[in-house]
Design an enzyme around this catalytic site. Structure first.
Site, PDB file in Angstrom:
ATOM      1  N   ASP A   1      42.228 -95.902  -0.640  1.00  0.00           N
ATOM      2  CA  ASP A   1      42.499 -95.424  -1.921  1.00  0.00           C
ATOM      3  C   ASP A   1      41.955 -96.403  -2.835  1.00  0.00           C
ATOM      4  O   ASP A   1      41.663 -96.063  -4.171  1.00  0.00           O
ATOM      5  CB  ASP A   1      44.058 -95.256  -2.066  1.00  0.00           C
ATOM      6  CG  ASP A   1      44.376 -93.898  -2.191  1.00  0.00           C
ATOM      7  OD1 ASP A   1      43.511 -92.915  -2.662  1.00  0.00           O
ATOM      8  OD2 ASP A   1      45.413 -93.312  -1.531  1.00  0.00           O
TER       9      ASP A   1
ATOM     10  N   LYS B   1      42.253 -82.880   1.815  1.00  0.00           N
ATOM     11  CA  LYS B   1      41.840 -84.379   2.240  1.00  0.00           C
ATOM     12  C   LYS B   1      42.056 -84.374   3.723  1.00  0.00           C
ATOM     13  O   LYS B   1      41.015 -84.763   4.610  1.00  0.00           O
ATOM     14  CB  LYS B   1      42.991 -85.578   2.002  1.00  0.00           C
ATOM     15  CG  LYS B   1      42.917 -86.065   0.591  1.00  0.00           C
ATOM     16  CD  LYS B   1      44.020 -86.838  -0.158  1.00  0.00           C
ATOM     17  CE  LYS B   1      43.807 -87.155  -1.425  1.00  0.00           C
ATOM     18  NZ  LYS B   1      44.608 -88.301  -2.127  1.00  0.00           N
TER      19      LYS B   1
ATOM     20  N   GLN C   1      50.053 -90.274  -0.226  1.00  0.00           N
ATOM     21  CA  GLN C   1      50.004 -89.588  -1.589  1.00  0.00           C
ATOM     22  C   GLN C   1      51.031 -89.697  -2.719  1.00  0.00           C
ATOM     23  O   GLN C   1      52.077 -89.814  -2.620  1.00  0.00           O
ATOM     24  CB  GLN C   1      49.941 -88.049  -1.015  1.00  0.00           C
ATOM     25  CG  GLN C   1      49.731 -86.952  -2.378  1.00  0.00           C
ATOM     26  CD  GLN C   1      48.246 -87.146  -2.779  1.00  0.00           C
ATOM     27  OE1 GLN C   1      47.380 -87.637  -1.927  1.00  0.00           O
ATOM     28  NE2 GLN C   1      48.007 -86.916  -3.985  1.00  0.00           N
TER      29      GLN C   1
HETATM   30  N1  GUN Z   1      47.677 -88.700  -6.641  1.00  0.00           N
HETATM   31  C1  GUN Z   1      46.827 -88.450  -7.710  1.00  0.00           C
HETATM   32  N2  GUN Z   1      45.657 -89.163  -7.126  1.00  0.00           N
HETATM   33  C2  GUN Z   1      45.819 -89.732  -6.069  1.00  0.00           C
HETATM   34  C3  GUN Z   1      44.909 -90.536  -5.149  1.00  0.00           C
HETATM   35  O1  GUN Z   1      43.635 -90.504  -5.453  1.00  0.00           O
HETATM   36  N3  GUN Z   1      45.530 -91.161  -4.124  1.00  0.00           N
HETATM   37  C4  GUN Z   1      46.768 -90.868  -3.935  1.00  0.00           C
HETATM   38  N4  GUN Z   1      47.197 -91.508  -2.602  1.00  0.00           N
HETATM   39  N5  GUN Z   1      47.554 -90.214  -4.607  1.00  0.00           N
HETATM   40  C5  GUN Z   1      47.075 -89.749  -5.696  1.00  0.00           C
END
Ligand code: GUN
Length: 279
Positions: free
Chosen positions: A119, A52, A96
């Site tokens: 998100d 990311k 996350q």
């Molecule tokens: N953990 C697994 N997928 C995601 C996601 O799309 N966003 C976040 N913040 N955590 C995750």
């Protein structure tokens, strides 16, 4: 043999469009900044977070990293989020998931200011999607829509079966397909006759988290099959929820794992970050 839906190529195309957009915004004096919070050191999360941050760098927005220890309390995390909510230089906040057990995931999601919730997990953004109002959309399902559209696959009027009902993928996926005028069925672990239900699908989207659950016997000849799963099999090779070798022989189009849905999640996170900059 099915057509391959190339998530790697399509995600690159989206990131290149966004890179151009952020360059234009920069000329107008608008800068982007995504705050990325990781609690603990789960190895899979570390890989996702790194990817990311790399994507931010690629499209030309700043990423601000917060790597918090495993024993961080909920109050400490909430305080950080509050500070970022009011920080005018930060336009996006991402925590996350999963977070350690002492922290209530829902409390964290609800603490993030909805206008910085890139998100798309905050109930206000989920509600906006449900009501057809503007808001941030969860990245993985938004990525699936882009895969379909940019592969020239029409959605309106098609029978779509979504297997899986998670808040992050299954539910928003069904709502997005409905918004695109598909006839949508959501199937899940308690669905009876799953095979027969799946065989009705013109577009079958699988997000169940079970390696190779779906083989050719679940798929109508010529159907489009989207595999959201990602697992490592016995010999450490990546595989999805769909048995690719079996299904690709008679589907019309299929996403591979890796290189299908996976790269789209990050591309759509970047899309949301650019949206956050322009609001
Ligand atoms: N953990 C697994 N997928 C995601 C996601 O799309 N966003 C976040 N913040 N955590 C995750």
């Amino acid at each position: 043999m099915a057509n391959l839906i190339d998530g790697k190529r399509i995600s690159q195309e989206i990131k290149d469009e966004l890179k151009e957009k952020t360059a234009g915004l920069k000329r107008q004096g608008i800068e982007g900044c995504l705050a990325v919070i990781q609690v603990g050191a789960d190895p899979a999360s570390t890989v996702y977070v790194r990817n990311k941050k790399r994507a931010c760098e690629y499209i030309g927005i700043e990423s601000r990293s917060f790597e918090l220890p495993e024993e961080t309390t909920q109050e400490q995390l909430l305080e950080l989020i509050q500070n970022l909510n009011t920080d005018e230089l930060v336009n996006g906040i991402l925590v996350q998931l999963p977070v350690p057990d002492q922290i209530d995931e829902n409390k964290i999601i609800q603490a993030i200011a909805p206008q910085k919730d890139v998100d798309g997990f905050h109930p206000q953004n989920v509600g906006a999607l449900t009501s057809g109002l503007p808001g941030f959309v969860s990245c993985t399902p938004a990525g699936v829509i882009q895969l379909l559209k940019r592969s020239g696959i029409s959605i309106a009027g098609k029978n779509c079966v979504v297997v899986g009902r998670s808040n992050i993928v299954g539910k928003p996926m069904a709502l997005l397909m409905l918004r695109e005028h598909a006839t949508v069925t959501i199937a899940h672990s308690r669905t009876q006759n799953l095979k027969e239900v799946c065989r009705q699908a013109d577009i079958l989207i699988v997000a169940v988290g079970k390696p190779k659950l779906i083989d050719a016997s679940y798929v109508k000849e010529g159907a489009v099959v989207i595999d959201v799963g990602i697992h490592r099999n016995e010999d450490q090779k990546l595989c999805g929820d769909v048995d690719f070798d079996s299904v690709s022989a008679h589907a019309g189009a299929i996403t591979p794992v890796p290189g299908g849905v996976g790269p789209m999640t990050i591309a759509m996170l970047m899309y949301n970050c650019v949206q956050a900059m322009t609001r």
